[in-house]
Design an enzyme around this catalytic site. Structure first.
Site, short mmCIF file in Angstrom:
data_model
loop_
_atom_site.label_atom_id
_atom_site.label_comp_id
_atom_site.label_asym_id
_atom_site.label_seq_id
_atom_site.Cartn_x
_atom_site.Cartn_y
_atom_site.Cartn_z
N ASP A 1 0.85 -1.32 -0.10
CA ASP A 1 0.06 0.06 0.10
C ASP A 1 0.80 1.17 0.05
O ASP A 1 2.07 1.07 -0.14
CB ASP A 1 -0.98 -0.14 1.24
CG ASP A 1 -2.25 0.54 0.93
OD1 ASP A 1 -2.41 1.34 0.18
OD2 ASP A 1 -3.12 0.16 1.83
N ASP B 1 -9.86 3.86 -3.58
CA ASP B 1 -10.56 2.68 -3.37
C ASP B 1 -11.82 2.52 -3.93
O ASP B 1 -12.69 3.46 -3.95
CB ASP B 1 -10.65 2.57 -1.86
CG ASP B 1 -9.36 2.48 -1.10
OD1 ASP B 1 -8.11 2.38 -1.80
OD2 ASP B 1 -9.22 2.05 0.10
C1 GLA Z 1 -5.80 1.29 1.36
C2 GLA Z 1 -6.04 0.56 0.28
C3 GLA Z 1 -7.08 -0.43 0.41
C4 GLA Z 1 -6.97 -1.28 1.94
C5 GLA Z 1 -6.81 -0.21 3.00
C6 GLA Z 1 -6.33 -0.70 4.17
O1 GLA Z 1 -7.06 2.32 1.25
O2 GLA Z 1 -6.09 1.17 -0.98
O3 GLA Z 1 -7.31 -1.35 -0.64
O4 GLA Z 1 -5.97 -1.92 1.65
O5 GLA Z 1 -5.64 0.60 2.51
O6 GLA Z 1 -6.06 -0.09 5.28
#
Ligand code: GLA
Length: 388
Positions: free
Chosen positions: A148, A203
């Site tokens: 990430d 996301d």
């Molecule tokens: C980010 C990523 C998500 C998830 C969250 C976890 O937002 O893009 O897919 O992994 O972190 O905290």
């Protein structure tokens, strides 16, 4: 000083060359399940084992789903040697034992970390610990790392992602590297030799077309951002429009079906993001549609693209092995319409057999069909095979 240049150049070039991903993995888009969309931080080893069990008993494993991925929140600290420590309450048996269990089911284990100082949920990140973490994951028999992009102020993604990629490639274990940098630095333009997949957007959230204040998006908005990226995908290197929301709370059946159809047409990684234990038969019928999955997993690995768009009605196609074509007709509007179709809008000439990939039946040929009634927020998903 001058005579040092060739040596420095050699050192620089060889470090660049060695900073490359393991080239033998993810020849088709990875498939599996990831804990984040449905469970967020509420993960523990029993949940992960249960998901693995159902992945087998539901038929998902036979349909191609392989990786069981624990997202954020499995880790709590580092020990005095800097080694990452799993949450002892939630993962008391440790990650190695979980990996052994997952492997005994014929599946693979994925794990999550972050290129920065902390993960998005404020757990320890891998910045400065890349080699140690890669070695630790390999020693636990981990098969997949999602990496990430939180807490990365002042950090260059083009340096830290290759660093972890090389550490994984040299760890002695085959570990798929999933770059989750949200598309901020256009990873499709630099990550071909770094990751096996890279997130292209912020996301996904569980809705058809909503947008959150922090940048989360419903799947149709994510779909729009894939336009133009198709040329960057190929076997071993995939655009990742994020995990599936199929089977979560907010999407209607036809919206989930459309979401899944598009992810297959995009040759996207298919990471289920729902609770597999309680999933309904209708969710199963979507996630287990083998004819749709065959489009996603088609060996030539070409990502589909948009061919026609009049605002409400879109046509997308994906070339397949043997000259077949996958085709989606999408009614983006919430009302049902009868859409006239001129196949040449999608670059399709001559006569083609039409197979409906949701009805699982042949419905005639392109010459037979001049228009289609399509319900609101729905797709028709076809496989076309040339006649003669
Ligand atoms: C980010 C990523 C998500 C998830 C969250 C976890 O937002 O893009 O897919 O992994 O972190 O905290």
């Amino acid at each position: 000083m001058k005579h040092l240049y060739p040596i420095l150049m050699f050192v620089f070039l060889s470090s660049m060359l060695s900073a490359q991903k393991n080239p033998n993995l993810a020849k088709t888009p990875p498939m599996g399940w990831n804990s984040w969309n449905r469970f967020a931080c509420n993960v523990d080893e029993n949940l992960i084992r249960n998901m693995a069990d159902v992945m087998v008993s539901s038929g998902m494993k036979d349909a191609g789903y392989e990786y069981v991925v624990i997202d954020d929140c499995w880790q709590v600290s580092r020990d005095k040697n800097g080694v990452i420590v799993p949450d002892p309450k939630r993962f008391p048996s440790g990650i190695k034992a979980l990996a052994d269990y997952i492997h005994s089911k014929g599946l693979k284990l994925g794990i999550y970390s972050d290129a920065g100082r902390f993960t998005c949920q404020h757990r320890p990140g891998s910045y400065g610990y890349e080699e140690l973490d890669a070695k630790t994951y390999a020693s636990w028999n981990v098969d997949y790392l999602k990496y990430d992009w939180c807490a990365t102020q002042g950090i260059d993604p083009k340096l830290v992602y290759p660093k972890m990629s090389a550490a994984l490639a040299q760890s002695g274990r085959d570990i798929v590297f999933s770059i989750c940098e949200w598309g901020s630095s256009r990873p499709w333009s630099w990550a071909t030799n770094v990751g096996h997949l890279w997130r292209t957007t912020e996301d996904i959230v569980d809705c058809y077309d909503c947008k959150t204040d922090w940048g989360g998006m419903g799947w149709t908005l994510i779909l729009d951002e894939q336009v133009g990226l198709e040329k960057y995908a190929h076997p071993g290197a995939w655009n990742d429009p994020d995990m599936l929301e199929v089977g979560n709370k907010m999407l209607k059946y036809n919206e989930s079906q459309a979401h899944f159809s598009f992810w297959c047409l995009l040759a996207a990684p298919l990471m289920a993001g729902n609770d597999l234990v309680t999933m309904s038969d209708s969710t199963k019928s979507i996630l287990l549609n083998k004819e749709a999955i065959a489009v996603d997993q088609d060996p030539i690995g070409v990502e589909g693209s948009k061919k026609y768009d009049d605002g409400d009605f879109e046509i997308w196609t994906k070339p397949l092995q043997n000259g077949d074509i996958a085709l989606i007709l999408f009614n983006r509007n919430k009302h049902e319409f009868q859409f006239p179709v001129d196949w040449s809008w999608a670059g399709i000439n001559g006569n083609w057999k039409l197979r409906d990939l949701w009805q699982h039946k042949d419905i005639g040929t392109t010459a037979d069909w001049k228009s289609f009634a399509i319900k609101g927020h729905s797709v028709l998903f076809f496989r076309l095979s040339k006649i003669g």
